[in-house]
Design a protein around this motif. Structure first.
Motif, PDB file in Angstrom:
ATOM      1  N   THR A   1      -8.896  -0.667   5.041  1.00  0.00           N
ATOM      2  CA  THR A   1      -9.468   0.694   3.954  1.00  0.00           C
ATOM      3  C   THR A   1      -9.327   1.779   4.863  1.00  0.00           C
TER       4      THR A   1
ATOM      5  N   LEU B   1       0.810  -1.584   0.373  1.00  0.00           N
ATOM      6  CA  LEU B   1       0.279   0.340  -0.245  1.00  0.00           C
ATOM      7  C   LEU B   1       0.713   1.316   0.396  1.00  0.00           C
TER       8      LEU B   1
ATOM      9  N   ARG C   1      -3.008   8.498   2.187  1.00  0.00           N
ATOM     10  CA  ARG C   1      -3.795   9.293   1.519  1.00  0.00           C
ATOM     11  C   ARG C   1      -3.553  10.643   1.777  1.00  0.00           C
TER      12      ARG C   1
ATOM     13  N   HIS D   1      -1.167  -4.112  -7.180  1.00  0.00           N
ATOM     14  CA  HIS D   1      -2.571  -4.698  -7.208  1.00  0.00           C
ATOM     15  C   HIS D   1      -2.928  -4.302  -5.576  1.00  0.00           C
ATOM     16  N   THR D   2      -3.082  -3.004  -5.750  1.00  0.00           N
ATOM     17  CA  THR D   2      -3.997  -1.679  -4.611  1.00  0.00           C
ATOM     18  C   THR D   2      -4.518  -1.760  -4.690  1.00  0.00           C
ATOM     19  N   ASP D   3      -5.406  -1.943  -5.464  1.00  0.00           N
ATOM     20  CA  ASP D   3      -6.291  -0.943  -6.072  1.00  0.00           C
ATOM     21  C   ASP D   3      -7.844  -1.853  -5.568  1.00  0.00           C
ATOM     22  N   GLY D   4      -7.913  -2.720  -4.760  1.00  0.00           N
ATOM     23  CA  GLY D   4      -8.707  -3.284  -3.933  1.00  0.00           C
ATOM     24  C   GLY D   4      -8.018  -4.352  -3.330  1.00  0.00           C
TER      25      GLY D   4
ATOM     26  N   ARG E   1      -5.618   2.872   4.287  1.00  0.00           N
ATOM     27  CA  ARG E   1      -5.059   3.210   3.068  1.00  0.00           C
ATOM     28  C   ARG E   1      -5.638   4.334   2.723  1.00  0.00           C
TER      29      ARG E   1
ATOM     30  N   GLY F   1       2.459   1.632  -3.597  1.00  0.00           N
ATOM     31  CA  GLY F   1       1.221   1.839  -4.595  1.00  0.00           C
ATOM     32  C   GLY F   1       1.080   1.034  -5.445  1.00  0.00           C
TER      33      GLY F   1
ATOM     34  N   GLY G   1      -5.599   9.902  -6.268  1.00  0.00           N
ATOM     35  CA  GLY G   1      -7.090   8.472  -6.741  1.00  0.00           C
ATOM     36  C   GLY G   1      -8.172   8.200  -6.108  1.00  0.00           C
TER      37      GLY G   1
END
Length: 260
Positions: free
Chosen positions: A201, A164, A208, A170-173, A204, A167, A231
């Protein structure tokens, strides 16, 4: 290459800005800690071995040191910017007498903001009052609820944190992240919260939010552009997330980061 310069020197505490630009995956030789203190990363990250085991230190994880503690470091991410605070034995006891002086600290976005406001106060002078007040509040907030995490599934959770942070693809879910680690999404979600203290969640979004604070400090001109850069679905999504983590909208955060 490592550089360090003091931002504040007081009889009971010293605040150093530390920059490291090493790029090596191997562990350093043992280095004994020289003081009671707290280390917080502001940008980048590194690996550390100490009395609490092995951790990846970034703006979401800090640590406490005690004199004589053996430490080793590795910098697979290329470098970091940190704040290192040394406390006198007396101030250490005064701040931590009624708290559990654990090694590893899991830090939420409010503590990240408190960290940045300490640095701002340190650069503007009035170390005896303004910087000291920011410091004691920061230490109290960072160490108050912290507990040592159990070792269960630590390697898996550390791998998820590292992915994470970087980035990766495979870190979009949750599902693709779990598959990339070869574990079930349920196991990853359950173990992550057990060890880190917050859902994956929220963690993450915590990353951000930290990046948003960086850009607000730098004076990013457009919140809409910032939302896309980080994002978020749109500017409103960015604003809701910042408010949920910090209790303040972006405009107020700009003002807070520009004042003591």
């Amino acid at each position: 290459m490592r550089s360090s310069h003091p931002l504040v020197r007081q009889p009971d505490f010293v605040v150093h800005a530390v920059r490291c630009r090493d790029d090596h995956t191997g562990w350093s030789r043992p280095e004994p800690a020289t003081a009671h203190g707290i280390v917080l990363a502001r940008r980048g990250g590194f690996r550390r071995r100490g009395r609490g085991g092995e951790e990846f230190v970034d703006p979401t994880v800090g640590y406490l040191t005690v004199p004589g503690e053996e430490e080793r470091f590795a910098h697979p991410a290329g470098g970091d910017d940190c704040t290192s605070v040394h406390l006198s034995p007396r101030l250490w006891r005064e701040l931590l007498a009624d708290r559990s002086a654990v090694s590893v600290l899991h830090l939420d976005a409010r503590i990240d903001l408190a960290h940045r406001r300490l640095l701002r106060a340190a650069r503007l002078g009035d170390a005896g009052f303004a910087a000291a007040e920011r410091l004691v509040r920061l230490v109290g907030a960072a160490t108050g609820p912290a507990v040592d995490a159990p070792p269960r599934d630590r390697a898996m959770v550390e791998a998820a944190r590292s992915a994470l942070h970087d980035g990766g693809p495979h870190t979009d879910g949750l599902v693709p992240l779990a598959r990339s680690l070869g574990v079930s999404p349920y196991r990853l979600s359950r173990s992550f919260q057990a060890l880190v203290g917050v859902p994956l969640t929220r963690y993450r979004n915590r990353l951000r939010v930290g990046r948003a604070l960086d850009r607000l400090t730098e004076g990013v001109p457009s919140l809409a552009v910032l939302a896309v850069e980080l994002g978020f679905a749109d500017q409103a999504h960015l604003t809701r997330t910042l408010h949920a983590h910090l209790g303040h909208p972006p405009g107020q955060l700009r003002r807070m980061l520009a004042e003591v």
